[in-house]
Design a protein around this motif. Structure first.
Motif, short mmCIF file in Angstrom:
data_model
loop_
_atom_site.label_atom_id
_atom_site.label_comp_id
_atom_site.label_asym_id
_atom_site.label_seq_id
_atom_site.Cartn_x
_atom_site.Cartn_y
_atom_site.Cartn_z
N ALA A 1 32.37 24.31 28.17
CA ALA A 1 32.03 25.83 28.14
C ALA A 1 32.32 26.23 29.67
O ALA A 1 33.01 27.41 29.79
N ALA A 2 31.71 25.71 30.72
CA ALA A 2 31.80 25.99 32.09
C ALA A 2 33.37 26.16 32.46
O ALA A 2 33.97 26.75 33.18
N LEU A 3 34.08 24.93 31.93
CA LEU A 3 35.52 24.48 32.43
C LEU A 3 36.33 25.80 31.62
O LEU A 3 37.19 26.46 32.56
N VAL A 4 36.09 26.16 30.46
CA VAL A 4 36.94 27.19 29.81
C VAL A 4 36.64 28.42 30.48
O VAL A 4 37.55 29.43 30.38
N GLY A 5 35.40 28.51 30.65
CA GLY A 5 35.09 29.85 31.26
C GLY A 5 35.53 30.18 32.58
O GLY A 5 35.73 31.49 32.87
N VAL A 6 35.95 29.33 33.21
CA VAL A 6 36.26 29.71 34.70
C VAL A 6 37.93 29.77 34.72
O VAL A 6 38.52 30.26 35.74
N ILE A 7 38.55 29.31 33.86
CA ILE A 7 40.27 29.25 33.82
C ILE A 7 40.66 30.57 33.84
O ILE A 7 41.38 30.65 34.61
N PRO A 8 40.22 31.56 33.25
CA PRO A 8 40.97 33.06 33.28
C PRO A 8 40.48 33.44 34.67
O PRO A 8 39.55 33.21 35.24
N PRO A 9 41.61 34.32 35.40
CA PRO A 9 41.45 34.90 36.44
C PRO A 9 40.35 35.56 36.79
O PRO A 9 40.00 36.41 35.91
N GLY A 10 39.44 35.06 38.03
CA GLY A 10 38.14 35.79 38.14
C GLY A 10 37.95 35.98 39.35
O GLY A 10 38.84 35.44 40.54
N LEU A 11 36.90 36.63 40.09
CA LEU A 11 36.59 36.75 41.32
C LEU A 11 36.74 35.41 42.07
O LEU A 11 37.19 35.33 43.25
N VAL A 12 35.83 34.23 41.66
CA VAL A 12 35.70 33.28 42.37
C VAL A 12 36.85 32.21 42.27
O VAL A 12 37.61 31.89 43.54
N ASN A 13 37.64 32.20 41.20
CA ASN A 13 38.87 31.25 41.06
C ASN A 13 39.95 32.14 42.04
O ASN A 13 40.76 31.42 42.59
N MET A 14 40.04 33.26 41.81
CA MET A 14 41.08 34.03 42.56
C MET A 14 40.85 33.77 44.26
O MET A 14 41.82 33.86 44.96
N THR A 15 39.76 34.02 44.47
CA THR A 15 39.12 33.83 45.96
C THR A 15 39.52 32.24 46.32
O THR A 15 40.12 32.20 47.49
N VAL A 16 39.45 31.25 45.40
CA VAL A 16 39.80 30.05 45.99
C VAL A 16 41.30 29.83 46.11
O VAL A 16 41.66 29.32 47.27
N ALA A 17 42.01 30.53 45.16
CA ALA A 17 43.60 30.43 45.32
C ALA A 17 44.06 31.04 46.37
O ALA A 17 44.98 30.74 47.26
N LYS A 18 43.62 32.30 46.78
CA LYS A 18 43.95 33.09 47.91
C LYS A 18 43.60 32.26 49.17
O LYS A 18 44.56 32.53 50.16
N THR A 19 42.56 31.83 49.26
CA THR A 19 42.09 30.96 50.42
C THR A 19 43.09 29.73 50.53
O THR A 19 43.44 29.52 51.68
N CYS A 20 43.59 29.05 49.37
CA CYS A 20 44.53 27.98 49.61
C CYS A 20 45.84 28.67 50.22
O CYS A 20 46.39 27.84 51.20
N ILE A 21 46.43 29.86 49.70
CA ILE A 21 47.40 30.43 50.27
C ILE A 21 47.28 30.72 51.70
O ILE A 21 48.35 30.59 52.55
N GLN A 22 46.08 31.29 52.23
CA GLN A 22 45.89 32.15 53.33
C GLN A 22 45.54 30.83 54.62
O GLN A 22 45.88 30.94 55.75
N ARG A 23 44.67 29.82 53.97
CA ARG A 23 44.05 28.89 54.99
C ARG A 23 44.27 27.43 54.77
O ARG A 23 43.89 26.71 55.43
N GLY A 24 45.16 27.28 53.64
CA GLY A 24 45.28 25.78 53.40
C GLY A 24 44.46 25.23 52.23
O GLY A 24 43.31 25.72 51.93
N LYS A 25 44.98 24.09 51.68
CA LYS A 25 44.19 23.62 50.51
C LYS A 25 42.78 23.10 50.78
O LYS A 25 41.84 23.02 50.13
N ARG A 26 42.67 22.59 52.21
CA ARG A 26 41.22 22.13 52.56
C ARG A 26 40.39 23.04 52.57
O ARG A 26 39.04 23.10 52.13
N SER A 27 40.67 24.09 53.06
CA SER A 27 39.82 25.44 53.00
C SER A 27 39.32 25.99 51.61
O SER A 27 38.38 26.23 51.29
N GLY A 28 40.28 25.76 50.83
CA GLY A 28 40.29 26.29 49.32
C GLY A 28 39.37 25.36 48.75
O GLY A 28 38.26 25.94 47.87
N MET A 29 39.43 24.05 49.01
CA MET A 29 38.56 23.20 48.46
C MET A 29 36.93 23.26 48.85
O MET A 29 36.03 23.17 48.06
N TYR A 30 36.89 23.45 50.15
CA TYR A 30 35.63 24.09 50.70
C TYR A 30 34.80 25.03 50.10
O TYR A 30 33.72 25.26 49.75
#
Length: 206
Positions: free
Chosen positions: A13-42
């Protein structure tokens, strides 16, 4: 056996619930783009820590929240105010002159705190996990003991982190379009906030 059922249902339920683009996952993706994969993981780790807390609150309130329209309404109205503020923020950021993307990784503390802050602003996991908890105990006859609660919280956090991790590794596929994503991501986030505002208003007044 009961713990296994709780874990599997809550995890997916948690896995599927976070898959659609949302505030948190898009922030992770945006951080990866701007600051790199390691920052996105943090950021993903920081967000997951908050989800553990949100899931704990949710499971403790599960048998009350949907039976109490006042609490439900307060949560929705609080979320609405936060979404409006986030909409204004992303519109302001989108209007700023785009800067060239720099791949300088943020430290653990800064990225971790960013993840916790964004995840804390996103209160929707609480009613979501309340719904999951209610579904697991539809008749309200089962009293969750400490092992059931711990299993629920662990599954919610791990399911969320798994989905966020997919966003992090997907960065490798969109890295070539980093400049385009960085330029228009704030507009996308603002549009997402607007959609969530409309959805929240419908839930409040219907």
């Amino acid at each position: 056996m009961e713990e296994t059922k709780i874990f599997l249902i809550t995890y997916f339920a948690a896995l599927v619930g976070v898959i659609p683009p949302g505030l948190v996952n898009m922030t992770v993706a945006k951080t990866c783009i701007q600051r790199g994969k390691r920052s996105g993981m943090y950021v993903a780790v920081g967000a997951t820590v908050v989800v553990f807390i949100q899931a704990l609150i949710a499971i403790l309130l599960a048998k009350y929240i949907f039976n109490n329209p006042y609490i439900h309404n307060i949560l929705l109205r609080t979320g609405l105010v936060i979404l409006v503020l986030m909409l204004i923020y992303f519109l302001i950021m989108a209007k700023r002159k785009a800067k060239q993307v720099e791949y300088s990784s943020d430290g653990f503390t800064k990225s971790f705190f960013k993840g916790t802050m964004i995840s804390a602003l996103n209160i929707f996991p609480i009613p979501f996990f309340c719904a999951v908890g209610t579904a697991l105990n539809i008749n309200g006859e089962v009293s969750y003991h400490i092992f059931h609660i711990a299993t629920f919280v662990l599954a919610a956090g791990l399911g969320t982190f798994t989905s966020l991790y997919f966003y992090v590794i997907s960065f490798l596929k969109i890295e070539s379009k980093a400049d385009y994503f960085a330029r228009y991501s704030n507009y996308f986030m603002a549009a997402l906030m607007l959609i969530l505002i409309v959805f929240t208003l419908l839930r409040i007044y219907t």
